[in-house]
Design an enzyme around this catalytic site. Sequence first.
Site, PDB file in Angstrom:
ATOM      1  N   ASN A 109     -11.262 -95.090 -38.570  1.00 47.42           N
ATOM      2  CA  ASN A 109     -11.019 -93.699 -38.183  1.00 47.42           C
ATOM      3  C   ASN A 109     -10.906 -93.518 -36.684  1.00 47.42           C
ATOM      4  O   ASN A 109     -11.496 -94.264 -35.910  1.00 47.42           O
ATOM      5  CB  ASN A 109     -12.151 -92.805 -38.707  1.00 47.42           C
TER       6      ASN A 109
ATOM      7  N   ASP B   9       3.134 -90.279 -34.508  1.00 44.62           N
ATOM      8  CA  ASP B   9       3.911 -90.474 -33.276  1.00 44.62           C
ATOM      9  C   ASP B   9       4.748 -91.744 -33.378  1.00 44.62           C
ATOM     10  O   ASP B   9       5.888 -91.787 -32.914  1.00 44.62           O
ATOM     11  CB  ASP B   9       2.979 -90.613 -32.054  1.00 44.62           C
TER      12      ASP B   9
END
Length: 339
Positions: free
Chosen positions: A132, A294
């Site tokens: 994470n 992205d």
Amino acid sequence: CCHVVTANSLFGMGNPLLDICAVVDKDFLDKYSLKPNDQILAEAKHKELFEELVKKFKVEYHAGGATQNSIKIAQWMIQEPHKVGTFFGCIGKDKFGEILKEKAEEVHVDAHYYEQDEEPTGTCAACITGDNRSLVANLAAANCYKKDKHLDLEENWKLVEKAKVYYIAGFFLTVSLESILKVAKHASENNKLFCMNLSAPFICQFFKDNLMQVMPYVDVLFGNETEATAFAKEQDFDTKDIKEIARKAQALPKDNKKRQRVVVITQGKDETIETFPVVKTDPKYIVDTNGAGDAFVGGFLSELVQEKPLDQCVKAAHYAANVIIQRAGCSFPEKPDFK
């Protein structure tokens, strides 16, 4: 066969942030009440976080911010020539600004920053625990981009004119709408490709007027399913069906009639991508929220700027996102092995 790509043919403008990446522990997340997987803007209570991160943990610095990340990944996918990607944004005249300039140069992005000394360079803390990443962004200088102080200057505008493909993440709608509109109109009037990203549900909700001013110029619209759902709600599309949302977004008024708008929505849990006109893709990739989004856009742009067909753009997007997912933090390997 191959379209030769030249320097400055891809243009990006956005919030340049210095990414400060570190593997942290749960105590650190708890101290600053961070979720393990999230993207937030820094508040007063996060003031000490950046200093503590640098003091306590082993940090890596990277050139970051959503748009700059995508331009950087596109450049990485293309490899040669260098400086295919141009990037504009605002930084401070400080140590972090200097590091950011070095890091952009290292990845061969042609960054032209507007440098001012009222606000420090923006930063993004990437706090990594296991798989994470909790991202805390402090825009600072990134918020201070000014059209008349930078974009309008002749030597800078010349770089805009050199480009064929433009990409601006929705996040920049909170900073300089007039800069986005100037670039978007230039693209539309010259039949070049203008690409935008919904970026976050809060952009679709609280900046929808700005977003809709730019929408007529958008040739390629990116978003994930959460953003698309928020967008549909704000636009009164009256549907939660992702395909239907994509169709309705595609049908919104468009300035340049020579190109049909393409809508690309990534769906994490259903593991599919829909683009319109429809492109069939292999459903084995999951695009997560952190960095992969992205990277997905960067891969897509790398082929778009080489005038490759849409299915090839999507394939490259999947490839780039998949590489980034598998790596800790904010890094990518030296060379892609994408065919």
